[in-house]
Write an enzyme that holds these catalytic residues in place. Sequence first.
Site, PDB file in Angstrom:
ATOM      1  N   ARG A 123       0.846  -1.201   0.000  1.00 16.78           N
ATOM      2  CA  ARG A 123       0.000   0.000   0.000  1.00 16.78           C
ATOM      3  C   ARG A 123       0.878   1.247   0.000  1.00 16.78           C
ATOM      4  NH1 ARG A 123      -2.390  -3.795   3.558  1.00 16.78           N
ATOM      5  NH2 ARG A 123      -4.486  -4.385   2.936  1.00 16.78           N
ATOM      6  N   ARG A 133     -11.605  -8.912   9.075  1.00 15.88           N
ATOM      7  CA  ARG A 133     -10.900 -10.112   8.579  1.00 15.88           C
ATOM      8  C   ARG A 133     -10.424 -10.950   9.772  1.00 15.88           C
ATOM      9  NH1 ARG A 133      -7.695  -6.674   3.930  1.00 15.88           N
ATOM     10  NH2 ARG A 133      -9.185  -7.078   2.251  1.00 15.88           N
TER      11      ARG A 133
END
Length: 326
Positions: free
Chosen positions: A101, A164
């Site tokens: 990222r 998650r």
Amino acid sequence: MSPNVADPKASAPRNPKVAIVGAGSVGATIAYASVIRGVAKHIVLYDVDAAKTRAEELDLNHGIQFVEMARIEGSSDVAICAGADVVVVTAGAKQKPGQSRIDLAQANCAILKTIVPAIVELAPGAILLLVTNPVDVMTYAALKLSGFPPRRVFGSGTVLDSSRLRFLIARRLDVAVQNVHAYIAGEHGDSEVALWGSATAGGVPLEDWDAPGRAKLRARDRTEIHASVKNAAYEIIRGKGATNYAIGLATARILEAVLHDENSVLPVSSLLDGYRGIRDVCLSVPCVLNRRGVEAHLPVPLAPAEEEALKVSAETVRGVVRGLGF
Ligand code: NAD
């Protein structure tokens, strides 16, 4: 109308307006999830790609009959964001397979520098919700570029990573994900920190978990689960090029917490100013969210290793932010 006769329109509360900047995979899915959850009655999409924006506008509107009534508009003119209550920023480059990222910071910051001044002018009272990666860096940049108060500028942060984590814990323990409370804190990225010390399932601290007929959660399982959370986006991007459904739902949930003034606790990324000695960086910790934005950072108990890892995460993000000149 006589001044003595009440005008129902004058006193009716205005429908909140959500503007989504960037109508790519993530922006369009946030709009879709928000429409299905009935988060806002007025959603606008702004993207430099006029044909794509028009296509998403049409496709979303053609499904309105099957959900709560809402007004959805799209444009390649940023003026469509005027007067928005919340502006969600998803515009920018996405990760390519193998890219982190943080690799996106330079390019996406350049895009932010064009978008934020326009939004400040068009929607000076808005809350800015950053989703573009690296989200902690983008949140800090948007805070500085906008001059908005820190409570009104935050990122989706580790809301997605925490969901998650909860999914993987729930599957391992064979309990419903809604009964698992566990957070990922720190960077939405490789230095993120799993807060095992405060994690519970059905009120049972996970470190003591020993339910009859249910799997145990050993140190090795925790390490594996944390690695899976960290690597989830890489795996999804390898397989389908982008992550969109879970971030769409996570962002719709954040919007709901804000627009419905819920005081919900979500681990969004916001400016830390002395949290566990961490200052001048945007990172995720569990926050109370309401119509005014980030109301409070919760002082979650941290094991010494978790606190140390959070400081390392803060340094990682700060290093990138400084490299961009902020
Ligand atoms: P995408 O390429 O599908 O969409 C990006 C869109 O931004 C494109 O439609 C493009 O035209 C638009 N855009 C580019 N510059 C613009 C500008 N100046 N003004 C308006 N629109 C502009 O990418 P995506 O898959 O939707 O991902 C978008 C971003 O979200 C990426 O940075 C990605 O890494 C990030 N993301 C974040 C999370 C999270 O948890 N925070 C999760 C998934 C993706």
